[in-house]
Design an enzyme around this catalytic site. Structure first.
Site, PDB file in Angstrom:
ATOM      1  N   LYS A  51       4.340   0.641   2.480  1.00  0.00           N
ATOM      2  CA  LYS A  51       4.090   0.453   1.090  1.00  0.00           C
ATOM      3  C   LYS A  51       3.890   2.168   0.614  1.00  0.00           C
ATOM      4  O   LYS A  51       3.499   2.917   0.502  1.00  0.00           O
ATOM      5  CB  LYS A  51       3.281  -0.061  -0.137  1.00  0.00           C
ATOM      6  CG  LYS A  51       3.979  -1.818   0.121  1.00  0.00           C
ATOM      7  CD  LYS A  51       3.638  -2.888  -0.568  1.00  0.00           C
ATOM      8  CE  LYS A  51       2.479  -2.996  -0.439  1.00  0.00           C
ATOM      9  NZ  LYS A  51       2.415  -4.089   0.981  1.00  0.00           N
ATOM     10  N   ARG A  87       0.304  -8.927  -7.228  1.00  0.00           N
ATOM     11  CA  ARG A  87       0.467  -9.286  -6.414  1.00  0.00           C
ATOM     12  C   ARG A  87       1.306 -10.762  -6.566  1.00  0.00           C
ATOM     13  O   ARG A  87       1.496 -11.859  -5.668  1.00  0.00           O
ATOM     14  CB  ARG A  87      -0.957  -9.028  -5.424  1.00  0.00           C
ATOM     15  CG  ARG A  87       0.170  -8.380  -4.219  1.00  0.00           C
ATOM     16  CD  ARG A  87      -2.031  -8.091  -3.098  1.00  0.00           C
ATOM     17  NE  ARG A  87      -1.745  -7.993  -2.262  1.00  0.00           N
ATOM     18  CZ  ARG A  87      -1.923  -6.352  -1.750  1.00  0.00           C
ATOM     19  NH1 ARG A  87      -1.600  -5.088  -2.724  1.00  0.00           N
ATOM     20  NH2 ARG A  87      -1.565  -5.907  -0.664  1.00  0.00           N
ATOM     21  N   ARG A 133      -2.552   0.078  13.328  1.00  0.00           N
ATOM     22  CA  ARG A 133      -3.310   1.052  12.556  1.00  0.00           C
ATOM     23  C   ARG A 133      -4.111   0.356  12.798  1.00  0.00           C
ATOM     24  O   ARG A 133      -5.100   1.181  11.911  1.00  0.00           O
ATOM     25  CB  ARG A 133      -2.277   0.427  10.832  1.00  0.00           C
ATOM     26  CG  ARG A 133      -3.069   0.905   9.747  1.00  0.00           C
ATOM     27  CD  ARG A 133      -2.598   0.756   7.869  1.00  0.00           C
ATOM     28  NE  ARG A 133      -2.702  -0.182   7.685  1.00  0.00           N
ATOM     29  CZ  ARG A 133      -1.888  -1.198   6.686  1.00  0.00           C
ATOM     30  NH1 ARG A 133      -1.166  -0.168   6.656  1.00  0.00           N
ATOM     31  NH2 ARG A 133      -2.528  -2.245   7.012  1.00  0.00           N
ATOM     32  N   ARG A 145      -8.880   0.358   9.493  1.00  0.00           N
ATOM     33  CA  ARG A 145      -9.217  -0.841   8.832  1.00  0.00           C
ATOM     34  C   ARG A 145     -10.134  -1.858   8.692  1.00  0.00           C
ATOM     35  O   ARG A 145      -8.835  -2.494   9.820  1.00  0.00           O
ATOM     36  CB  ARG A 145      -8.010  -0.234   8.493  1.00  0.00           C
ATOM     37  CG  ARG A 145      -7.916  -0.870   6.518  1.00  0.00           C
ATOM     38  CD  ARG A 145      -7.024  -0.496   5.730  1.00  0.00           C
ATOM     39  NE  ARG A 145      -6.636  -2.241   5.058  1.00  0.00           N
ATOM     40  CZ  ARG A 145      -4.961  -1.889   4.403  1.00  0.00           C
ATOM     41  NH1 ARG A 145      -4.331  -0.937   3.674  1.00  0.00           N
ATOM     42  NH2 ARG A 145      -4.721  -2.904   3.953  1.00  0.00           N
ATOM     43  N   ARG A 203      -3.126 -12.658   5.683  1.00  0.00           N
ATOM     44  CA  ARG A 203      -2.917 -11.974   4.869  1.00  0.00           C
ATOM     45  C   ARG A 203      -1.412 -11.530   4.580  1.00  0.00           C
ATOM     46  O   ARG A 203      -0.662 -12.300   3.337  1.00  0.00           O
ATOM     47  CB  ARG A 203      -3.255 -10.416   5.201  1.00  0.00           C
ATOM     48  CG  ARG A 203      -4.610  -9.794   4.383  1.00  0.00           C
ATOM     49  CD  ARG A 203      -5.444  -8.811   4.899  1.00  0.00           C
ATOM     50  NE  ARG A 203      -3.922  -7.048   5.245  1.00  0.00           N
ATOM     51  CZ  ARG A 203      -3.973  -6.556   5.748  1.00  0.00           C
ATOM     52  NH1 ARG A 203      -4.679  -6.380   7.084  1.00  0.00           N
ATOM     53  NH2 ARG A 203      -3.014  -5.686   5.353  1.00  0.00           N
TER      54      ARG A 203
END
Ligand code: ATP
Ligand code: MG
Length: 198
Positions: A14, A90, A129, A135, A146
């Site tokens: 996204k 969401r 990532r 992160r 998640r």
């Protein structure tokens, strides 16, 4: 205004495709994840609350999230040619709130771009990532939650927007620029709006 939602599982790309949309269409980007991470970084009260949810891979409660979005929209998006909503809505209540928010300002949602990526690829992207950027929520355990949260709370929005005729499915695997070309072609077909480079 040309308002679009970028929809997809965590790790579906996204953020990457939003960056291209704002460049090529001159739209304004609202990433709820980035707004929240900025609060955490600055150590605000809101940041402390947000961190307690994000670090576990859970969603921020709807009431709070909707209030935050409303504020950001008024401060930043008014007068812009349109907005890319990245990471919002969401949940179904968030989708209903977005519809009201836009209607109140005399505008609406043109399309929901759904980036569809197989589960194993999502996992690999986020683990990668996490290694590259550090992160905090890109750790194997949090990623798993998640994805569970996505399936339970967010994925139902796909059918919700399909019924409204707003859903634009895009194959989110492969080369970034080719995915973007598919988005641009789909948006033109759905809304008649042409991308600057096409
Ligand atoms: P992507 O990898 O596609 O950029 P993501 O799902 O990994 O997306 P963000 O959209 O940046 O990550 O969101 C990070 C976290 O912020 C979420 O896991 C959630 O805790 C919180 N969050 C962001 N947007 C919302 C929202 N609309 N409602 C509730 N919580 C949210
Ligand atoms: Mg993101």
């Amino acid at each position: 205004m040309l308002n679009v939602v970028l929809f997809g599982a965590p790790g579906s790309g996204k953020g990457t495709q939003s960056a291209k949309l704002i460049d090529e269409y001159g739209l304004y980007h609202i990433s709820t994840g980035e707004v929240l991470r900025d609060h955490i970084k600055r150590g605000t009260e809101l940041g402390k609350i947000a961190d307690s949810y994000i670090s576990k891979g859970n969603l921020i409660p709807d009431d709070l999230m909707i209030q935050i979005l409303d504020d950001v929209f008024d401060k930043e998006a008014n007068g812009k040619p349109g907005v890319v909503f990245d990471g919002f809505p969401r949940t179904i209540p968030q989708a209903e709130a977005l519809e009201k928010l836009l209607a109140k300002r005399g505008t609406d949602l043109a399309a929901v771009i759904g980036l569809e990526v197989p589960e194993d690829e999502l996992m690999n992207r986020m683990i990668q990532r996490g290694k590259e950027t550090g992160r905090a929520d890109d750790t194997p355990e949090t990623i798993k939650n998640r994805l569970d949260v996505y399936h339970k709370q967010t994925h139902p929005l796909r059918a919700y927007y399909q019924e409204k005729g707003k859903y634009l499915p895009i194959n989110g695997s492969g080369v970034v620029d080719e995915i973007f070309n598919d988005i641009a072609a789909g948006l033109e077909e759905k809304t008649g709006v042409k991308c600057r480079i096409h």
